[in-house]
Motif scaffolding. Structure first.
Motif, PDB file in Angstrom:
ATOM      1  N   ALA A 112       0.824  -1.207   0.000  1.00 38.33           N
ATOM      2  CA  ALA A 112       0.000   0.000   0.000  1.00 38.33           C
ATOM      3  C   ALA A 112       0.857   1.255   0.000  1.00 38.33           C
ATOM      4  CB  ALA A 112      -0.927  -0.002   1.216  1.00 38.33           C
ATOM      5  N   SER A 113       1.995   1.211   0.682  1.00 35.76           N
ATOM      6  CA  SER A 113       2.899   2.356   0.690  1.00 35.76           C
ATOM      7  C   SER A 113       3.408   2.655  -0.710  1.00 35.76           C
ATOM      8  CB  SER A 113       4.082   2.097   1.633  1.00 35.76           C
ATOM      9  OG  SER A 113       3.639   1.826   2.933  1.00 35.76           O
ATOM     10  N   ILE A 114       3.608   1.607  -1.496  1.00 37.07           N
ATOM     11  CA  ILE A 114       4.112   1.787  -2.861  1.00 37.07           C
ATOM     12  C   ILE A 114       2.985   2.163  -3.810  1.00 37.07           C
ATOM     13  CG2 ILE A 114       5.273   0.655  -4.791  1.00 37.07           C
ATOM     14  CD1 ILE A 114       6.668  -1.155  -2.745  1.00 37.07           C
ATOM     15  N   LEU A 115       1.906   1.370  -3.822  1.00 38.34           N
ATOM     16  CA  LEU A 115       0.843   1.551  -4.805  1.00 38.34           C
ATOM     17  C   LEU A 115      -0.016   2.780  -4.497  1.00 38.34           C
ATOM     18  CD1 LEU A 115      -0.253  -2.179  -5.282  1.00 38.34           C
ATOM     19  CD2 LEU A 115       1.355  -0.830  -6.630  1.00 38.34           C
ATOM     20  N   GLU A 116      -0.542   2.852  -3.273  1.00 41.23           N
ATOM     21  CA  GLU A 116      -1.353   4.013  -2.920  1.00 41.23           C
ATOM     22  C   GLU A 116      -0.484   5.262  -2.776  1.00 41.23           C
ATOM     23  OE1 GLU A 116      -4.152   3.474   0.231  1.00 41.23           O
ATOM     24  OE2 GLU A 116      -4.461   1.353  -0.243  1.00 41.23           O
ATOM     25  N   GLY A 117       0.754   5.067  -2.363  1.00 42.62           N
ATOM     26  CA  GLY A 117       1.653   6.202  -2.249  1.00 42.62           C
ATOM     27  C   GLY A 117       1.942   6.860  -3.585  1.00 42.62           C
ATOM     28  N   SER A 118       2.005   6.061  -4.646  1.00 41.63           N
ATOM     29  CA  SER A 118       2.283   6.628  -5.968  1.00 41.63           C
ATOM     30  C   SER A 118       1.128   7.482  -6.493  1.00 41.63           C
ATOM     31  CB  SER A 118       2.587   5.497  -6.962  1.00 41.63           C
ATOM     32  OG  SER A 118       1.447   4.667  -7.136  1.00 41.63           O
ATOM     33  N   GLU A 119      -0.062   7.317  -5.924  1.00 40.46           N
ATOM     34  CA  GLU A 119      -1.228   8.079  -6.379  1.00 40.46           C
ATOM     35  C   GLU A 119      -1.792   8.973  -5.279  1.00 40.46           C
ATOM     36  OE1 GLU A 119      -4.010   5.261  -7.882  1.00 40.46           O
ATOM     37  OE2 GLU A 119      -2.824   4.800  -9.679  1.00 40.46           O
ATOM     38  N   VAL A 120      -1.023   9.178  -4.222  1.00 42.60           N
ATOM     39  CA  VAL A 120      -1.555   9.896  -3.070  1.00 42.60           C
ATOM     40  C   VAL A 120      -1.904  11.342  -3.410  1.00 42.60           C
ATOM     41  CG1 VAL A 120       0.782  10.487  -2.260  1.00 42.60           C
ATOM     42  CG2 VAL A 120      -1.136  10.479  -0.655  1.00 42.60           C
ATOM     43  N   PHE A 121      -1.092  12.016  -4.205  1.00 43.72           N
ATOM     44  CA  PHE A 121      -1.387  13.405  -4.545  1.00 43.72           C
ATOM     45  C   PHE A 121      -2.438  13.504  -5.640  1.00 43.72           C
ATOM     46  CE2 PHE A 121       3.196  13.795  -3.134  1.00 43.72           C
ATOM     47  CZ  PHE A 121       2.859  14.229  -1.874  1.00 43.72           C
ATOM     48  N   ILE A 122      -2.431  12.566  -6.559  1.00 42.77           N
ATOM     49  CA  ILE A 122      -3.442  12.562  -7.615  1.00 42.77           C
ATOM     50  C   ILE A 122      -4.822  12.321  -7.013  1.00 42.77           C
ATOM     51  CG2 ILE A 122      -4.182  11.420  -9.737  1.00 42.77           C
ATOM     52  CD1 ILE A 122      -1.260  10.661 -10.224  1.00 42.77           C
ATOM     53  N   ALA A 123      -4.902  11.397  -6.052  1.00 42.16           N
ATOM     54  CA  ALA A 123      -6.187  11.090  -5.423  1.00 42.16           C
ATOM     55  C   ALA A 123      -6.701  12.247  -4.578  1.00 42.16           C
ATOM     56  CB  ALA A 123      -6.054   9.835  -4.557  1.00 42.16           C
ATOM     57  N   ASN A 124      -5.805  13.107  -4.119  1.00 43.62           N
ATOM     58  CA  ASN A 124      -6.200  14.250  -3.291  1.00 43.62           C
ATOM     59  C   ASN A 124      -6.100  15.563  -4.056  1.00 43.62           C
ATOM     60  OD1 ASN A 124      -6.569  13.154  -0.357  1.00 43.62           O
ATOM     61  ND2 ASN A 124      -4.701  12.178  -1.087  1.00 43.62           N
ATOM     62  N   GLU A 125      -6.348  15.506  -5.337  1.00 42.07           N
ATOM     63  CA  GLU A 125      -6.243  16.701  -6.182  1.00 42.07           C
ATOM     64  C   GLU A 125      -7.113  17.839  -5.674  1.00 42.07           C
ATOM     65  OE1 GLU A 125      -7.306  18.087 -10.784  1.00 42.07           O
ATOM     66  OE2 GLU A 125      -7.415  15.971 -10.199  1.00 42.07           O
ATOM     67  N   GLY A 126      -8.359  17.526  -5.324  1.00 43.14           N
ATOM     68  CA  GLY A 126      -9.272  18.572  -4.872  1.00 43.14           C
ATOM     69  C   GLY A 126      -8.795  19.257  -3.611  1.00 43.14           C
ATOM     70  N   LEU A 127      -8.323  18.462  -2.641  1.00 41.87           N
ATOM     71  CA  LEU A 127      -7.842  19.043  -1.385  1.00 41.87           C
ATOM     72  C   LEU A 127      -6.577  19.866  -1.593  1.00 41.87           C
ATOM     73  CD1 LEU A 127      -8.384  16.123   1.158  1.00 41.87           C
ATOM     74  CD2 LEU A 127      -9.666  18.272   0.993  1.00 41.87           C
ATOM     75  N   ILE A 128      -5.694  19.379  -2.463  1.00 42.95           N
ATOM     76  CA  ILE A 128      -4.438  20.099  -2.695  1.00 42.95           C
ATOM     77  C   ILE A 128      -4.704  21.468  -3.316  1.00 42.95           C
ATOM     78  CG2 ILE A 128      -2.320  20.080  -4.068  1.00 42.95           C
ATOM     79  CD1 ILE A 128      -2.201  17.070  -3.666  1.00 42.95           C
ATOM     80  N   LYS A 129      -5.678  21.556  -4.213  1.00 41.59           N
ATOM     81  CA  LYS A 129      -5.963  22.817  -4.895  1.00 41.59           C
ATOM     82  C   LYS A 129      -6.829  23.763  -4.066  1.00 41.59           C
ATOM     83  CE  LYS A 129      -5.462  21.113  -9.633  1.00 41.59           C
ATOM     84  NZ  LYS A 129      -6.111  20.915 -10.955  1.00 41.59           N
ATOM     85  N   GLN A 130      -7.578  23.208  -3.114  1.00 40.30           N
ATOM     86  CA  GLN A 130      -8.510  24.053  -2.368  1.00 40.30           C
ATOM     87  C   GLN A 130      -8.115  24.258  -0.915  1.00 40.30           C
ATOM     88  OE1 GLN A 130     -12.480  22.472  -2.823  1.00 40.30           O
ATOM     89  NE2 GLN A 130     -12.226  22.130  -5.016  1.00 40.30           N
TER      90      GLN A 130
END
Length: 298
Positions: A112-130
């Motif tokens: 999970a650290s590898i797979l979910e970690g690789s998409e952690v910022f993409i999955a939180n796009e809305g939070l990162i921008k807002q």
């Protein structure tokens, strides 16, 4: 009018030379800002603790037993692997099933650290921008979520602890599992941070990591043991040593061995500590260099 004047004054202050005749240098790409991001993110633990818990509740909303479905799935998978491979490798089930079960529980955190970690910022796009929050908040949220899932899966371990008499093998050296788990969580942070930044910039990285993780699952002694291969002697025993080239094997061993009361060599810890130092150096460099660009890449 005042707003225009304030903007003009601030712009002129930025463009004006420093007293020594040099233009001031922005500190947005410094290690100080990188460490500040990690500190500020950790300071907002009420936020990421709450978000991590909500992730689990949202995933199993309207479910009767909630996140314990993960525990059941892990238990069924471990039982199937244990029964099958104990027969193939001629290892007693009461010895092999705890080995496989703990291996799968720890592997879930690593993968999970590898797979979910690789998409952690993409999955939180809305939070990162807002949401004006440090990037590390999303990393801590991911790692916290995996800690919660790991805790749920420990229920299987405690069942095996008494059902198969594993508690008889537990000695005072098993306390090493505490620093081992802390080290695993520390590595999960830098892995998610480093791969998250790289995979956000280059979207081909995530599927590559997915294929690589699947391959490493087969090459890591989870469903098989190095001892069973070494016992065959000859070329098979020599090839079993190749498993030590897999860095995930050492992470798995420092956690699993104390939990099942198995013997452990010190070199596993040396290798993990070395990888931890190198990995954090790379992650800090990536955070220093590209922290301010992630919001534009997602």
């Amino acid at each position: 009018m005042r707003a225009v004047l304030s903007v003009a004054v601030s712009a002129s202050a930025i463009e004006s030379p420093a007293p020594d005749g040099e233009l001031p240098v922005s500190d947005s790409q410094t290690f100080r800002r990188a460490f500040q991001d990690l500190r500020d993110g950790f300071a907002q633990r009420e936020l990421w603790l709450s978000l991590g818990w909500q992730d689990i509740k949202q995933r199993y909303r309207r479910s009767v037993i909630g996140p314990f479905w993960i525990t059941i799935a892990t238990g069924v998978q471990a039982t199937a692997f244990g029964i099958l491979y104990s027969a193939l490798l001629d290892i007693p089930l009461q010895q092999f099933l705890p080995y496989v079960t703990v291996g799968l529980i720890v592997w879930n955190v690593i993968s999970a650290s590898i797979l979910e970690g690789s998409e952690v910022f993409i999955a939180n796009e809305g939070l990162i921008k807002q949401l004006p929050a440090p990037l590390s908040v999303h990393i801590y949220r991911l790692v916290w979520r995996q800690i919660l899932l790991f805790t749920h899966n420990l229920l299987i371990y405690f069942v095996l602890l008494f059902a198969f008499g594993v508690w008889r093998e537990i000695t005072w050296t098993s306390i090493a599992v505490v620093p081992a788990l802390a080290l695993l969580a520390l590595n999960a942070v830098w892995v998610s941070l480093l791969f998250g930044i790289i995979a956000t910039r280059y979207r081909d990285i995530a599927p590559i990591l997915s294929s690589l993780t699947l391959m490493l699952f087969v090459l890591t002694p989870i469903m098989w043991t190095t001892e069973s291969l070494e016992a065959q002697g000859g070329e098979v025993a020599k090839r079993a040593r190749i498993a030590e080239l897999n860095p995930l094997f050492h992470y798995l061993d420092i956690v699993r061995a104390p939990m099942i009361g198995a013997d452990q060599e010190a070199y596993h810890w040396y290798i993990v500590l070395t990888i931890t130092v190198v990995g954090w150096a790379l992650a800090l460099f990536a955070l220093r260099k590209y922290r301010s660009r992630v919001a534009y890449w997602v």
